[in-house]
Design a protein around this motif. Structure first.
Motif, PDB file in Angstrom:
ATOM      1  N   SER A 291      -1.966  -2.634  -4.030  1.00  0.00           N
ATOM      2  CA  SER A 291      -2.214  -1.434  -4.817  1.00  0.00           C
ATOM      3  C   SER A 291      -1.086  -1.245  -5.831  1.00  0.00           C
ATOM      4  O   SER A 291      -0.009  -1.814  -5.679  1.00  0.00           O
ATOM      5  CB  SER A 291      -2.258  -0.208  -3.917  1.00  0.00           C
ATOM      6  N   SER A 292      -1.355  -0.396  -6.817  1.00  0.00           N
ATOM      7  CA  SER A 292      -0.319  -0.030  -7.788  1.00  0.00           C
ATOM      8  C   SER A 292       0.066   1.423  -7.568  1.00  0.00           C
ATOM      9  O   SER A 292      -0.758   2.250  -7.183  1.00  0.00           O
ATOM     10  CB  SER A 292      -0.837  -0.177  -9.226  1.00  0.00           C
TER      11      SER A 292
ATOM     12  N   THR B 156      -1.790   1.229 -16.955  1.00  0.00           N
ATOM     13  CA  THR B 156      -1.214   0.091 -16.232  1.00  0.00           C
ATOM     14  C   THR B 156      -2.147  -0.311 -15.092  1.00  0.00           C
ATOM     15  O   THR B 156      -1.707  -0.522 -13.946  1.00  0.00           O
ATOM     16  CB  THR B 156       0.160   0.484 -15.667  1.00  0.00           C
TER      17      THR B 156
ATOM     18  N   THR C 266       0.810  -1.213   0.000  1.00  0.00           N
ATOM     19  CA  THR C 266       0.000   0.000   0.000  1.00  0.00           C
ATOM     20  C   THR C 266       0.844   1.265   0.000  1.00  0.00           C
ATOM     21  O   THR C 266       1.972   1.253   0.496  1.00  0.00           O
ATOM     22  CB  THR C 266      -0.929   0.005   1.242  1.00  0.00           C
TER      23      THR C 266
HETATM   24  C1  LIG Z   1       1.096   8.421  -8.154  1.00  0.00           C
HETATM   25  C2  LIG Z   1       0.067   7.340  -8.359  1.00  0.00           C
HETATM   26  C3  LIG Z   1       0.278   6.370  -9.305  1.00  0.00           C
HETATM   27  C4  LIG Z   1      -0.683   5.364  -9.545  1.00  0.00           C
HETATM   28  N1  LIG Z   1      -0.458   4.429 -10.517  1.00  0.00           N
HETATM   29  C5  LIG Z   1      -1.399   3.489 -10.755  1.00  0.00           C
HETATM   30  C6  LIG Z   1      -1.202   2.534 -11.791  1.00  0.00           C
HETATM   31  O1  LIG Z   1      -0.197   2.494 -12.479  1.00  0.00           O
HETATM   32  N2  LIG Z   1      -2.183   1.613 -11.993  1.00  0.00           N
HETATM   33  C7  LIG Z   1      -3.329   1.588 -11.250  1.00  0.00           C
HETATM   34  O2  LIG Z   1      -4.170   0.748 -11.492  1.00  0.00           O
HETATM   35  N3  LIG Z   1      -3.546   2.487 -10.256  1.00  0.00           N
HETATM   36  C8  LIG Z   1      -2.590   3.437 -10.003  1.00  0.00           C
HETATM   37  N4  LIG Z   1      -2.794   4.342  -8.994  1.00  0.00           N
HETATM   38  C9  LIG Z   1      -4.038   4.273  -8.194  1.00  0.00           C
HETATM   39  C10 LIG Z   1      -3.880   3.528  -6.873  1.00  0.00           C
HETATM   40  O3  LIG Z   1      -3.372   2.217  -7.056  1.00  0.00           O
HETATM   41  C11 LIG Z   1      -5.265   3.434  -6.221  1.00  0.00           C
HETATM   42  O4  LIG Z   1      -5.720   4.735  -5.916  1.00  0.00           O
HETATM   43  C12 LIG Z   1      -5.265   2.576  -4.968  1.00  0.00           C
HETATM   44  O5  LIG Z   1      -6.580   2.436  -4.507  1.00  0.00           O
HETATM   45  C13 LIG Z   1      -4.410   3.166  -3.868  1.00  0.00           C
HETATM   46  O6  LIG Z   1      -4.352   2.221  -2.820  1.00  0.00           O
HETATM   47  P1  LIG Z   1      -3.553   2.457  -1.461  1.00  0.00           P
HETATM   48  O7  LIG Z   1      -4.400   3.387  -0.623  1.00  0.00           O
HETATM   49  O8  LIG Z   1      -3.448   1.099  -0.843  1.00  0.00           O
HETATM   50  O9  LIG Z   1      -2.212   3.029  -1.779  1.00  0.00           O
HETATM   51  C14 LIG Z   1      -1.860   5.343  -8.766  1.00  0.00           C
HETATM   52  C15 LIG Z   1      -2.068   6.337  -7.786  1.00  0.00           C
HETATM   53  C16 LIG Z   1      -1.116   7.337  -7.590  1.00  0.00           C
HETATM   54  C17 LIG Z   1      -1.386   8.402  -6.550  1.00  0.00           C
END
Ligand SMILES: Cc1cc2nc3c(=O)[nH]c(=O)nc-3n(C[C@H](O)[C@H](O)[C@H](O)COP(=O)(O)O)c2cc1C
Length: 148
Positions: A57-58, A99, A10
């Protein structure tokens, strides 16, 4: 009592929240559950659990979050004795990225490559549609545990 390990990858905490919400669900299914928020590959391999769940997450361009980078890099570089390990996978992402769920999909490939066996389908949670990922994950988990 069978053991389950839940791993959270995360950046902002969403996947960790999903992991923590899944814990009672798996406990009710009869597992002794541990959640890892700074996972290393050894947390998985030192004592293989009966079940593993990955909440991933990504970030970047489909990259693994920093708290999971060592785990993924080591698994990619050296492999791991995980043949037969049963696992579930929840990928969090945002479909506006090309992605979409790249890290979760890549981890799924790696685990399969080294012989682990996914139970059921991978759940992908799209931040453009779902405000509370843990609720979607819980709904999924209620059906998923019936497959175990
Ligand atoms: C800088 C950034 C890059 C991200 N890149 C991707 C990505 O490449 N692919 C994707 O599916 N989501 C991407 N996301 C979305 C996050 O994976 C998504 O909001 C996720 O729910 C965040 O989970 P977390 O709270 O566990 O970090 C990105 C978000 C941010 C802020």
């Amino acid at each position: 009592m069978p053991s389950a390990k839940i791993f959270a990858a995360t950046v902002f905490g969403g996947s960790l929240e999903v992991a923590e919400e899944l814990m009672p669900c798996l406990e009710q299914a009869g597992y002794q559950v541990t959640v890892y928020d700074e996972p290393q590959l050894s947390d998985l391999t030192d004592q293989l659990p009966d079940l593993a769940v990955f909440c991933v997450s990504s970030t970047g361009s489909g990259d693994f979050p920093p708290n999971f980078a060592d785990f993924a890099h080591t698994l990619d570089a050296t492999g791991a004795p995980i043949a037969g390990l049963k696992y579930g996978l929840i990928a969090l992402g945002d479909s506006s990225y090309p992605t979409y769920c790249g890290a979760g999909r890549r981890l799924d490939e790696l685990l399969t490559e080294y012989g682990a066996q996914r139970v059921g389908e991978r759940l992908e949670i799209d931040a453009t549609e779902v405000l509370q990922p843990y609720q979607e994950a819980l709904d999924w988990a209620e059906e998923w545990v019936k497959l175990l």
